[in-house]
Design a protein around this motif. Structure first.
Motif, PDB file in Angstrom:
ATOM      1  N   LEU A  81       4.155  12.935  -1.623  1.00 33.67           N
ATOM      2  CA  LEU A  81       2.949  12.636  -0.836  1.00 33.67           C
ATOM      3  C   LEU A  81       2.032  11.679  -1.594  1.00 33.67           C
ATOM      4  CD1 LEU A  81       2.217  16.265   0.463  1.00 33.67           C
ATOM      5  CD2 LEU A  81       2.794  14.290   1.908  1.00 33.67           C
ATOM      6  N   LEU A  82       1.925  11.890  -2.895  1.00 34.03           N
ATOM      7  CA  LEU A  82       1.057  11.035  -3.707  1.00 34.03           C
ATOM      8  C   LEU A  82       1.533   9.589  -3.708  1.00 34.03           C
ATOM      9  CD1 LEU A  82      -1.374  10.905  -5.636  1.00 34.03           C
ATOM     10  CD2 LEU A  82       0.140  11.658  -7.482  1.00 34.03           C
ATOM     11  N   PHE A  83       2.829   9.381  -3.832  1.00 28.65           N
ATOM     12  CA  PHE A  83       3.363   8.021  -3.763  1.00 28.65           C
ATOM     13  C   PHE A  83       3.045   7.387  -2.410  1.00 28.65           C
ATOM     14  CE2 PHE A  83       6.471   9.047  -7.283  1.00 28.65           C
ATOM     15  CZ  PHE A  83       6.173   7.966  -8.092  1.00 28.65           C
ATOM     16  N   HIS A  84       3.238   8.145  -1.339  1.00 30.08           N
ATOM     17  CA  HIS A  84       2.984   7.595  -0.003  1.00 30.08           C
ATOM     18  C   HIS A  84       1.496   7.348   0.205  1.00 30.08           C
ATOM     19  CE1 HIS A  84       7.073   7.699   1.538  1.00 30.08           C
ATOM     20  NE2 HIS A  84       7.223   8.853   0.890  1.00 30.08           N
TER      21      HIS A  84
ATOM     22  N   ARG B   9      -0.489  14.718 -12.284  1.00 28.04           N
ATOM     23  CA  ARG B   9      -1.707  14.274 -12.969  1.00 28.04           C
ATOM     24  C   ARG B   9      -1.553  12.850 -13.507  1.00 28.04           C
ATOM     25  NH1 ARG B   9      -1.743  17.973 -16.093  1.00 28.04           N
ATOM     26  NH2 ARG B   9      -2.805  19.391 -14.666  1.00 28.04           N
ATOM     27  N   TYR B  10      -0.385  12.586 -14.105  1.00 34.42           N
ATOM     28  CA  TYR B  10      -0.112  11.260 -14.677  1.00 34.42           C
ATOM     29  C   TYR B  10      -0.201  10.178 -13.592  1.00 34.42           C
ATOM     30  CZ  TYR B  10       2.680   7.509 -16.823  1.00 34.42           C
ATOM     31  OH  TYR B  10       3.125   6.297 -17.310  1.00 34.42           O
TER      32      TYR B  10
ATOM     33  N   LYS C 132      -3.261   7.275 -12.644  1.00 35.09           N
ATOM     34  CA  LYS C 132      -2.912   5.855 -12.468  1.00 35.09           C
ATOM     35  C   LYS C 132      -3.364   5.334 -11.122  1.00 35.09           C
ATOM     36  CE  LYS C 132       1.006   4.566 -15.237  1.00 35.09           C
ATOM     37  NZ  LYS C 132       2.092   3.591 -15.251  1.00 35.09           N
ATOM     38  N   PHE C 133      -3.147   6.139 -10.076  1.00 36.00           N
ATOM     39  CA  PHE C 133      -3.368   5.669  -8.699  1.00 36.00           C
ATOM     40  C   PHE C 133      -4.790   5.954  -8.211  1.00 36.00           C
ATOM     41  CE2 PHE C 133       1.425   6.731  -7.763  1.00 36.00           C
ATOM     42  CZ  PHE C 133       1.817   5.654  -8.538  1.00 36.00           C
ATOM     43  N   GLY C 134      -5.566   6.708  -8.968  1.00 34.27           N
ATOM     44  CA  GLY C 134      -6.963   6.970  -8.569  1.00 34.27           C
ATOM     45  C   GLY C 134      -7.160   8.182  -7.668  1.00 34.27           C
TER      46      GLY C 134
END
Lengths: 208, 208
Positions: free
Chosen positions: B20-23, B70-71, B75-77
């Protein structure tokens, strides 16, 4: 300098790595150690997540040992030196928490009133394989390490949680220094670190 | 832009919040979803902590779902905007992991072959009190929130883990939107977020 207050039970448990971190960093903090005769249930509902430890920083309250450790370690410089080191410090902390869940099952089994045979069966069939997997992963990290610490070139909060737990395991007869020499060396290294050594010499002695 | 590869099982589980975080961030990643017929045991020993998920970033391998989240979120905010917000995002993630341990006990009880009465007894006496404590803490955070998200002014990885787990709870008959309206609103808000909405519409459907 902010004013820090750490509230936890009288024993080491999940509060001890935070105490160790303050002593390692040489940062003053107020400590509330709840004794067995203090009624945790009286204050439970006033804590953010109905549990301890809680860190209070000038009125800002933070629960959860992992969140507290990471927050302070990043401030004090013991969380890893790059984003990648920080991530691996987090991963080792998560590994420790996973293992702790297994250890708590064993501790509950020991307290359960079951026969010595049943407890021993649980120990050998369920707990020891989990402990061996955990120790083998830590051992692999130490074999790759140039510093003797788990991650990177210096001590981090990952070393603190692992080493403090080794004392508990030793007290339960589950960690033998002569069998796991790299972990024993890590423990020695952390426990003789300036700030930690002096604290350990005078802290209250508890089984866990 | 680094090249990301995420390896996990075919189901949602601890891998889904990372997906989900990548998307959410709109960042491309290669995905290895291990199907039931693939032999996890064949690759287990080659993973850093003998478990999945594992994230590979240009050859750098990172285990543990929390550390990965978390990492990437930093990075992605999506990890919180201040050190204090970051700490509370971490604390909510830790709360979720604590609750997940309780949920897994219930899921194991349901699979155990025990009678319906015994499973129901476990559900009502042990699981539901833990769920209610968890929901009440989350509800308290949402009551204080101006954004409708759990921490701060925008979506974070804490929202992702909580909301993905709500779907699993719903599938197990343990989350009723009409009873927990604030959590239902959070779920709706996260699931209609750009990037997430499109992914959810086409992802594989799994119970957990």
């Amino acid at each position: 300098m902010p004013s820090y207050k750490l509230t936890y039970f009288f024993f080491r448990g999940l509060g001890e790595p935070i105490r160790l971190l303050f002593h390692l960093a040489g940062v003053q903090f107020e400590e509330v150690r709840m004794n067995p005769d203090q009624t945790w249930l009286d204050i439970k509902d006033s804590t953010p997540m109905k549990q301890l430890p809680v860190l209070n920083i000038d009125g800002f309250e933070l629960p959860q040992s992992g969140a507290i450790l990471r927050y302070l370690a990043r401030k004090f410089g013991f969380a890893g030196k790059t984003p990648e080191e920080e991530a691996w410090v987090d991963a080792v902390h998560d590994l420790f928490k996973d293992f702790l869940a297994e250890f708590k099952k064993f501790a509950a089994e020991r307290r359960s009133g079951k026969s010595a045979e049943e407890v021993e069966k649980f120990r050998s069939e369920f707990f020891l394989p989990a402990r061996n997997t955990y120790f083998n992963i830590l051992n692999g990290l130490l074999e790759k390490s140039n510093s003797g610490f788990l991650i990177g070139s210096d001590i981090t909060f990952a070393d603190l949680v692992v080493v403090d737990n080794l004392l508990t395991l030793k007290n339960y007869g589950l960690f033998d220094e002569s069998e796991f020499t790299k972990l024993a060396a890590l423990r020695e290294k952390v426990n003789s670190y300036p700030g930690i050594k002096e604290y350990i010499a005078k802290r209250p002695v508890t089984e866990y």
